[in-house]
Design an enzyme around this catalytic site. Sequence first.
Site, mmCIF file in Angstrom:
data_model
loop_
_atom_site.group_PDB
_atom_site.id
_atom_site.type_symbol
_atom_site.label_atom_id
_atom_site.label_comp_id
_atom_site.label_asym_id
_atom_site.label_seq_id
_atom_site.Cartn_x
_atom_site.Cartn_y
_atom_site.Cartn_z
ATOM 1 N N GLY A 188 0.804 -1.228 0.000
ATOM 2 C CA GLY A 188 0.000 0.000 0.000
ATOM 3 C C GLY A 188 0.829 1.265 0.000
ATOM 4 O O GLY A 188 2.057 1.239 0.115
ATOM 5 N N GLY B 11 2.551 3.622 1.572
ATOM 6 C CA GLY B 11 3.081 3.818 2.919
ATOM 7 C C GLY B 11 3.577 5.233 3.136
ATOM 8 O O GLY B 11 3.682 5.710 4.268
ATOM 9 N N LYS C 57 4.366 12.572 -2.114
ATOM 10 C CA LYS C 57 5.238 11.480 -1.657
ATOM 11 C C LYS C 57 6.095 12.020 -0.519
ATOM 12 O O LYS C 57 6.868 12.959 -0.711
ATOM 13 C CB LYS C 57 6.110 10.997 -2.814
ATOM 14 C CG LYS C 57 6.904 9.741 -2.488
ATOM 15 C CD LYS C 57 7.436 9.088 -3.742
ATOM 16 C CE LYS C 57 8.318 7.891 -3.424
ATOM 17 N NZ LYS C 57 8.836 7.252 -4.633
ATOM 18 N N GLY D 177 6.790 7.071 6.689
ATOM 19 C CA GLY D 177 5.952 7.802 5.743
ATOM 20 C C GLY D 177 6.592 9.061 5.185
ATOM 21 O O GLY D 177 5.933 9.847 4.496
ATOM 22 N N ARG E 5 -1.442 0.196 -9.608
ATOM 23 C CA ARG E 5 -0.329 -0.716 -9.915
ATOM 24 C C ARG E 5 -0.846 -2.148 -10.058
ATOM 25 O O ARG E 5 -1.948 -2.453 -9.598
ATOM 26 C CB ARG E 5 0.674 -0.703 -8.744
ATOM 27 C CG ARG E 5 1.239 0.654 -8.437
ATOM 28 C CD ARG E 5 1.080 0.972 -6.930
ATOM 29 N NE ARG E 5 1.362 2.396 -6.692
ATOM 30 C CZ ARG E 5 2.564 2.885 -6.564
ATOM 31 N NH1 ARG E 5 3.585 2.077 -6.581
ATOM 32 N NH2 ARG E 5 2.745 4.176 -6.400
ATOM 33 N N ASP F 298 4.444 -4.125 -7.213
ATOM 34 C CA ASP F 298 3.815 -2.925 -6.648
ATOM 35 C C ASP F 298 4.396 -1.660 -7.289
ATOM 36 O O ASP F 298 3.887 -0.570 -7.062
ATOM 37 C CB ASP F 298 3.988 -2.878 -5.120
ATOM 38 C CG ASP F 298 5.431 -3.080 -4.695
ATOM 39 O OD1 ASP F 298 6.003 -4.121 -5.044
ATOM 40 O OD2 ASP F 298 5.987 -2.197 -4.027
ATOM 41 N N ASN F 299 5.446 -1.818 -8.077
ATOM 42 C CA ASN F 299 6.026 -0.670 -8.774
ATOM 43 C C ASN F 299 5.766 -0.733 -10.276
ATOM 44 O O ASN F 299 6.477 -0.126 -11.059
ATOM 45 C CB ASN F 299 7.531 -0.594 -8.509
ATOM 46 C CG ASN F 299 7.838 -0.232 -7.061
ATOM 47 O OD1 ASN F 299 7.010 0.357 -6.380
ATOM 48 N ND2 ASN F 299 9.017 -0.589 -6.595
HETATM 49 P P1 AMP Z 1 9.199 0.888 -2.848
HETATM 50 O O1 AMP Z 1 9.792 -0.416 -3.246
HETATM 51 O O2 AMP Z 1 10.189 1.943 -2.470
HETATM 52 O O3 AMP Z 1 8.274 1.398 -3.899
HETATM 53 O O4 AMP Z 1 8.356 0.661 -1.518
HETATM 54 C C1 AMP Z 1 7.776 -0.549 -1.118
HETATM 55 C C2 AMP Z 1 6.744 -0.318 -0.061
HETATM 56 O O5 AMP Z 1 7.325 0.292 1.087
HETATM 57 C C3 AMP Z 1 5.592 0.584 -0.479
HETATM 58 O O6 AMP Z 1 4.421 0.086 0.092
HETATM 59 C C4 AMP Z 1 5.978 1.901 0.129
HETATM 60 O O7 AMP Z 1 4.862 2.718 0.361
HETATM 61 C C5 AMP Z 1 6.645 1.479 1.423
HETATM 62 N N1 AMP Z 1 7.601 2.494 1.913
HETATM 63 C C6 AMP Z 1 8.809 2.813 1.400
HETATM 64 N N2 AMP Z 1 9.397 3.780 2.111
HETATM 65 C C7 AMP Z 1 8.550 4.096 3.128
HETATM 66 C C8 AMP Z 1 8.577 5.026 4.197
HETATM 67 N N3 AMP Z 1 9.613 5.842 4.412
HETATM 68 N N4 AMP Z 1 7.507 5.066 5.014
HETATM 69 C C9 AMP Z 1 6.455 4.243 4.825
HETATM 70 N N5 AMP Z 1 6.372 3.353 3.852
HETATM 71 C C10 AMP Z 1 7.403 3.273 2.997
HETATM 72 MG MG MG Z 2 6.742 1.557 -4.591
#
Ligand code: AMP
Ligand code: MG
Length: 517
Positions: free
Chosen positions: A101, A103, A119, A132, A196, A266-267
């Site tokens: 989700g 985050g 973001k 977050g 996504r 998810d990306n």
């Molecule tokens: P990513 O691979 O960077 O796209 O992130 C994978 C997951 O981790 C996604 O659900 C993001 O929302 C979550 N995420 C990454 N960095 C943070 C953060 N600093 N705080 C909260 N959630 C994060």
């Molecule tokens: Mg991501």
Amino acid sequence: MLKSKLTNTFTEILPGDPNLENSRRQVLEAVYSFVNPIQTSNPSLLHVSKEMQEELDFSDNDIRSKEFLDFVTGNVVFPNSKPYAMCYGGHQFGNWAGQLGDGRAINLGEINHWAVQLKGAGSTPYSRSADGLAVLRSSIREYLCSEAMHHLGVPTTRALSLSLTGDEVLRDMLYDGNSAYEKGAIVSRVSPSFLRFGNYEIFAARNDIKNLKTLVDYTLKTHFPELGKPSKDTYISFFQEVTNRTLDMIIHWQRVGFVHGVMNTDNMSILGLTIDYGPYGWLEGFDFGWTPNTTDRQHKRYRYGNQPNIGLWNLYQLANALYPLIEDAKPLETILESYKTNFETKSQNMMRLKLGLAKELDSDIDLIMALEHNLHASETDMTIFFRKLSEFQKEHPEDGIQLIQDAFYVPSEIKDTILSQWNQWFLDYATRLKDEDTSYDQRREQMNKVNPKYVLRNYMAQMAIDKADSGDYTLIDELYQLLKKPYEEQPNSAQWFAKRPEWARHKVGCSMLSCSS
Ligand code: AMP
Ligand code: MG
């Protein structure tokens, strides 16, 4: 100004989480949860993308206003905005990871049919163990790269603004136990949709077919209306369309030497847009085995040469997620099979364009493979090589090596055998060009439309970051302006048409990046 602009069709149409608390949890039977951004202590605007400003109809006065700053840093929730975070899952590095989700992304609604998302604006029910927030370095990287990719002609999400929050964020940049405070920042991102593959996977994984169907039907109606009313056949056409778009996007990545770094499902955007700029990088020395992501150092799953395979692997996951609506594996398998053959054809045609070849000859494949071998064997800068190659004269193949000399990282270490392979290649290329009807000028012009002169080299972004850390934000704008016209000569910016300097070879941020953003 913002009052009249914002709409909320996503949350009005799709089912949301009835729980309004901002607590971390599993969210069932909902596409999103309402959540407000946190207050920032001393926000300031660092940059606005002129194109996106115009696309969203903000005047120059608008973007100078406090209202705009409040909007893009989430400091004020406007009465007609109902901010939310999306629920999605994903396969990370090949394994199902369950619910992920948004985050650290909070959606504000839509303006002119563009979804606007912050973001780094604070935690959400999907933040799991993280905060977050986002730091300046990764925000500069996302901001500059997403706009640069657009101007390169690569499908991508966009960015409207880059702001500082005035707050400090604690990060262990290399995951080595050395945490430090960094400047907090927020990018306001813009896209027709941020959905996504993982948004569909999460419902399928939970066997929630009702909401899977609701979300797919919404996607069709809103983003693929040309495919017709929802039905099994339309779902199949939808999958075909997502497959085509994903492949086209990846072919573009290969063309410009972009390595995403974290191609988890998810990306992967359902619209086939490049999304989530994290530890991405640009090829310098041409190398199919290269990945900028240190987290992936061991297996190199997301290396440059593997991106097309991973695109297919991810589409398999999407096919599995859509299967309950189609209940027939055959058409999905046929589409997945066609990805492989289409990849071969499209990739070869892309390489032909890079080489200035308009005709399709079978022998081109050998020419391309020999080239890729030479580029790798002599550590050759991809961008400089292809740009300089447009000056190649078929009457003088013996001058080929001299022409591309500037693209070699360590000319003194290139073995004689490789040099003779290069000479042979230039001879073959010269012969091949004789089959073409185009003039030197025509070929040069055509090649320079697909081979950029300027890309956001890893060290360039890092220089902008280092300056910004010391309070000088000028390089952000300089690079932003430069990368608006990546295919133009721009003689005043020739210093950016250069190999990565040696100091950057092993510097953190230049060739090594982690996910800690
Ligand atoms: P990513 O691979 O960077 O796209 O992130 C994978 C997951 O981790 C996604 O659900 C993001 O929302 C979550 N995420 C990454 N960095 C943070 C953060 N600093 N705080 C909260 N959630 C994060
Ligand atoms: Mg991501």
